[in-house]
Enzyme design. Structure first.
Site, PDB file in Angstrom:
ATOM      1  N   HIS A  19     -50.306  -7.479   8.638  1.00 22.86           N
ATOM      2  CA  HIS A  19     -49.579  -7.918   8.512  1.00 22.86           C
ATOM      3  C   HIS A  19     -48.795  -8.730   8.860  1.00 22.86           C
ATOM      4  CE1 HIS A  19     -48.651 -11.484   5.406  1.00 22.86           C
ATOM      5  NE2 HIS A  19     -48.587 -10.327   5.034  1.00 22.86           N
ATOM      6  N   ASN A  67     -42.418 -11.290   0.964  1.00 19.62           N
ATOM      7  CA  ASN A  67     -41.640 -11.927   0.690  1.00 19.62           C
ATOM      8  C   ASN A  67     -40.448 -12.234   0.370  1.00 19.62           C
ATOM      9  OD1 ASN A  67     -41.504  -9.998  -1.191  1.00 19.62           O
ATOM     10  ND2 ASN A  67     -42.425 -10.557  -3.202  1.00 19.62           N
ATOM     11  N   ASP A  92     -47.900 -13.365  11.981  1.00 20.53           N
ATOM     12  CA  ASP A  92     -49.535 -13.659  11.754  1.00 20.53           C
ATOM     13  C   ASP A  92     -50.288 -14.198  11.020  1.00 20.53           C
ATOM     14  OD1 ASP A  92     -48.598 -12.071   9.083  1.00 20.53           O
ATOM     15  OD2 ASP A  92     -50.878 -12.264   8.240  1.00 20.53           O
ATOM     16  N   ASN A 113     -45.585 -15.767   3.198  1.00 24.54           N
ATOM     17  CA  ASN A 113     -45.062 -15.287   2.059  1.00 24.54           C
ATOM     18  C   ASN A 113     -43.563 -15.884   2.895  1.00 24.54           C
ATOM     19  OD1 ASN A 113     -46.370 -15.484  -0.472  1.00 24.54           O
ATOM     20  ND2 ASN A 113     -46.766 -13.801  -0.725  1.00 24.54           N
TER      21      ASN A 113
END
Length: 250
Positions: A19, A67, A92, A113
């Site tokens: 991520h 997020n 990603d 997110n």
């Protein structure tokens, strides 16, 4: 001014995660260009200002969790009075195989997110550099997969990808997304530039047990052969060795 944003989660716990490939990309841009100042805290993130080509650029790594990435991006573009298309977000992408990438402008968040948050703060008309990390195969495995660390073997594709992004980041800063994409494609898949155009006869499959049209076997061989030697040493290798824990790498 251009704003290049790398997405990831802050802290040592997450730094090796798939991520966090956006963080890795802007870190490599920063490392390769001597014009950038040291990282400092600003806009709810870590920032560094410098030049890419003739363009003034602000690199940004949000210090919020993924997020809430839009908070940092929103503060930065309001301060500098930028437009959304002055922003490039690197992140990603599950739906692309490892080492593949795509450039696009605008569109939805695709369930990411970080993009969801950025779109909520500045709208969707920003530029995106999607970096493939592959998909675990089942939806229930996605969370653990993206928050899992890159494997040592991933260095073989991750290192060249990040290096080429940094090498051609001046094209991103200049808004030349097509040229940037072409440079990366040819660098990461050098055989693609050598493949001859397929004729109408070459698009047809050869009968079983018989050779295909002239040149077809050469095309297949070119697609299956990788000629580029991956770098084994240097600052980039050292950075990834540290991140991926590859103590035996040279």
């Amino acid at each position: 001014m251009r704003l290049i944003v790398g997405l990831g989660n802050p802290g040592a716990k997450y730094e090796r995660n798939r991520h966090n490939i956006g963080f890795l990309a802007v870190d490599e841009i920063h490392r390769q260009s001597s014009s950038f100042a040291p990282w400092r805290a600003r806009f709810q993130g870590q920032v560094s200002e410098g030049l890419l080509g003739s363009e003034k650029v602000l690199l940004l790594k949000p210090s919020t969790f993924m997020n809430e990435s839009g908070r940092a991006v929103g503060e930065a573009i309001r301060f500098y009075k930028l437009q959304p298309d002055d922003v490039v977000v690197i992140y990603d992408e599950l739906d692309l195989p490892p080492a593949k990438f795509r450039m696009k402008k605008g569109g939805g968040h695709g369930g990411h997110n970080g993009l969801r948050s950025i779109t909520a703060h500045i709208g969707e008309n920003y530029r995106r550099l999607r970096l493939g990390i592959g998909h675990p195969g089942e939806k229930r495995l996605v969370s653990n997969y993206v928050l899992g660390d890159f494997a040592k073997a991933d260095r073989e594709w991750l290192e060249p990808l990040l290096d080429e992004i940094a090498r051609h980041a001046d094209l991103l800063a200049a808004g030349k997304d097509s040229q940037f994409s072409n440079k990366l494609t040819l660098a990461l898949d050098p055989e693609k530039a050598k493949r001859p155009a397929r004729t109408s006869t070459e698009t047809k499959s050869a009968p079983s047990g018989k050779p295909g049209p002239k040149g077809q076997s050469h095309i297949r061989q070119a697609r299956q052969t990788k000629t580029a030697e991956l770098p084994k040493k240097g600052p980039m290798a050292e950075m990834l060795k540290k991140l991926l824990g590859n103590k035996d790498a040279t």
